[in-house]
Scaffold this motif. Structure first.
Motif, PDB file in Angstrom:
ATOM      1  N   LEU A  53       8.405   8.551  -8.934  1.00 16.18           N
ATOM      2  CA  LEU A  53       8.350   7.097  -9.035  1.00 16.18           C
ATOM      3  C   LEU A  53       8.882   6.550  -7.723  1.00 16.18           C
ATOM      4  O   LEU A  53      10.055   6.725  -7.399  1.00 16.18           O
ATOM      5  CB  LEU A  53       9.186   6.593 -10.211  1.00 16.18           C
ATOM      6  N   ALA A  54       8.005   5.928  -6.948  1.00 22.42           N
ATOM      7  CA  ALA A  54       8.376   5.436  -5.619  1.00 22.42           C
ATOM      8  C   ALA A  54       9.115   4.109  -5.716  1.00 22.42           C
ATOM      9  O   ALA A  54       8.752   3.231  -6.496  1.00 22.42           O
ATOM     10  CB  ALA A  54       7.119   5.264  -4.771  1.00 22.42           C
ATOM     11  N   VAL A  55      10.173   3.981  -4.908  1.00 23.30           N
ATOM     12  CA  VAL A  55      10.879   2.710  -4.759  1.00 23.30           C
ATOM     13  C   VAL A  55      10.860   2.345  -3.292  1.00 23.30           C
ATOM     14  O   VAL A  55      10.665   3.192  -2.427  1.00 23.30           O
ATOM     15  CB  VAL A  55      12.334   2.779  -5.297  1.00 23.30           C
ATOM     16  N   ASP A  56      11.070   1.082  -3.011  1.00 23.94           N
ATOM     17  CA  ASP A  56      11.005   0.601  -1.639  1.00 23.94           C
ATOM     18  C   ASP A  56      12.180  -0.326  -1.367  1.00 23.94           C
ATOM     19  O   ASP A  56      12.690  -0.969  -2.278  1.00 23.94           O
ATOM     20  CB  ASP A  56       9.691  -0.152  -1.431  1.00 23.94           C
ATOM     21  N   PHE A  90       8.376  -5.493  -9.566  1.00 25.56           N
ATOM     22  CA  PHE A  90       8.265  -4.088  -9.179  1.00 25.56           C
ATOM     23  C   PHE A  90       8.783  -3.900  -7.763  1.00 25.56           C
ATOM     24  O   PHE A  90       8.588  -4.760  -6.904  1.00 25.56           O
ATOM     25  CB  PHE A  90       6.811  -3.619  -9.242  1.00 25.56           C
ATOM     26  N   ILE A  91       9.398  -2.753  -7.480  1.00 18.86           N
ATOM     27  CA  ILE A  91       9.906  -2.486  -6.132  1.00 18.86           C
ATOM     28  C   ILE A  91       9.216  -1.282  -5.516  1.00 18.86           C
ATOM     29  O   ILE A  91       9.757  -0.622  -4.645  1.00 18.86           O
ATOM     30  CB  ILE A  91      11.446  -2.294  -6.127  1.00 18.86           C
ATOM     31  N   ALA A  92       8.006  -1.002  -5.960  1.00 21.42           N
ATOM     32  CA  ALA A  92       7.245   0.111  -5.402  1.00 21.42           C
ATOM     33  C   ALA A  92       6.614  -0.303  -4.081  1.00 21.42           C
ATOM     34  O   ALA A  92       6.298  -1.475  -3.876  1.00 21.42           O
ATOM     35  CB  ALA A  92       6.164   0.531  -6.384  1.00 21.42           C
ATOM     36  N   PRO A  93       6.416   0.658  -3.166  1.00 25.31           N
ATOM     37  CA  PRO A  93       5.688   0.332  -1.928  1.00 25.31           C
ATOM     38  C   PRO A  93       4.280  -0.168  -2.253  1.00 25.31           C
ATOM     39  O   PRO A  93       3.732   0.130  -3.319  1.00 25.31           O
ATOM     40  CB  PRO A  93       5.631   1.682  -1.195  1.00 25.31           C
ATOM     41  N   ARG A 114      12.713   6.962  -2.512  1.00 23.88           N
ATOM     42  CA  ARG A 114      11.901   6.331  -1.463  1.00 23.88           C
ATOM     43  C   ARG A 114      11.034   7.363  -0.765  1.00 23.88           C
ATOM     44  O   ARG A 114      10.060   7.017  -0.119  1.00 23.88           O
ATOM     45  CB  ARG A 114      12.805   5.647  -0.429  1.00 23.88           C
ATOM     46  N   ASN A 115      11.388   8.636  -0.875  1.00 19.54           N
ATOM     47  CA  ASN A 115      10.672   9.720  -0.188  1.00 19.54           C
ATOM     48  C   ASN A 115       9.814  10.502  -1.177  1.00 19.54           C
ATOM     49  O   ASN A 115      10.276  10.821  -2.278  1.00 19.54           O
ATOM     50  CB  ASN A 115      11.675  10.666   0.480  1.00 19.54           C
TER      51      ASN A 115
END
Length: 193
Positions: A153-156, A116-119, A145-146
């Motif tokens: 769906l958050a990515v980081d 997973f690449i979520a914060p 990302r914002n």
């Protein structure tokens, strides 16, 4: 005599080296026989089953993945947007459209290793029970990302990523008409820098 030994050794080296290189190339590539592509989404319905081709079985064993059976569901992966560009974490995307009938589904963003690449402080995946739907029962989710209002769906981080849509307990998985299924589009809205 020495010439014969040399030619035999050279032939064996080419045969063994070429065979090993071809197997490595096929196992490393993201290709499997029986691949189903719908828009920019790709699925491997036979992955992890006895009907899979030998190279897929080797890749599956090496990755130690846990596949869904025919009756359990189907996993679709998108690495490119609707225009054909690679998905990048620096960009904002809108995933919108209809989904095939399924008892439950999830949408997550993953890196090249499948993580997973979520914060750290956010939910790593969206699911069908906690999602706002539009009036025509379609979904619209922003991958960014914002933070944004609505489904987000958050990515980081930065770099390429893949969207993974998993349909659980769906008739699509065992259907012969899987290519006729409609899946949402992945539309790029803009990029940071």
């Amino acid at each position: 005599m020495l010439k014969t030994i040399f030619l035999t050794a050279l032939t064996l080296a080419i045969a063994i080296g070429g065979g090993a290189a071809s197997v490595w190339l096929v196992v490393e590539r993201d290709f499997e026989f029986g691949t189903v592509t719908i828009g920019n989404w790709t699925a491997y319905p036979k992955r992890g089953t006895p009907a899979a081709d030998p190279y897929s079985k080797a890749r599956f064993s090496r990755e130690a993945d846990l596949a869904l059976g025919y009756a359990e569901g189907l996993v679709f992966t998108a690495t490119r947007d609707a225009s054909g560009a690679l998905l990048r974490r620096e960009c904002d995307y809108r995933v919108e459209g209809s989904l095939p009938p399924a008892r439950f589904w999830t949408l997550s963003a993953r890196d090249a290793d499948g993580g997973f690449i979520a914060p750290d402080d956010s939910i790593p995946a969206l699911h069908s029970y906690a999602l706002l739907r539009q009036s025509d029962n379609t979904v619209a989710t922003t991958v960014s990302r914002n933070p944004v209002p609505g489904n987000w769906l958050a990515v980081d981080g930065s770099g390429a990523f893949a969207l993974v849509l998993t349909l659980y307990d769906t008739a699509v998985a065992s259907s012969a008409r899987i290519a006729d299924v409609e899946l949402p589009q992945v539309l790029r809205e803009g990029c940071d820098g």
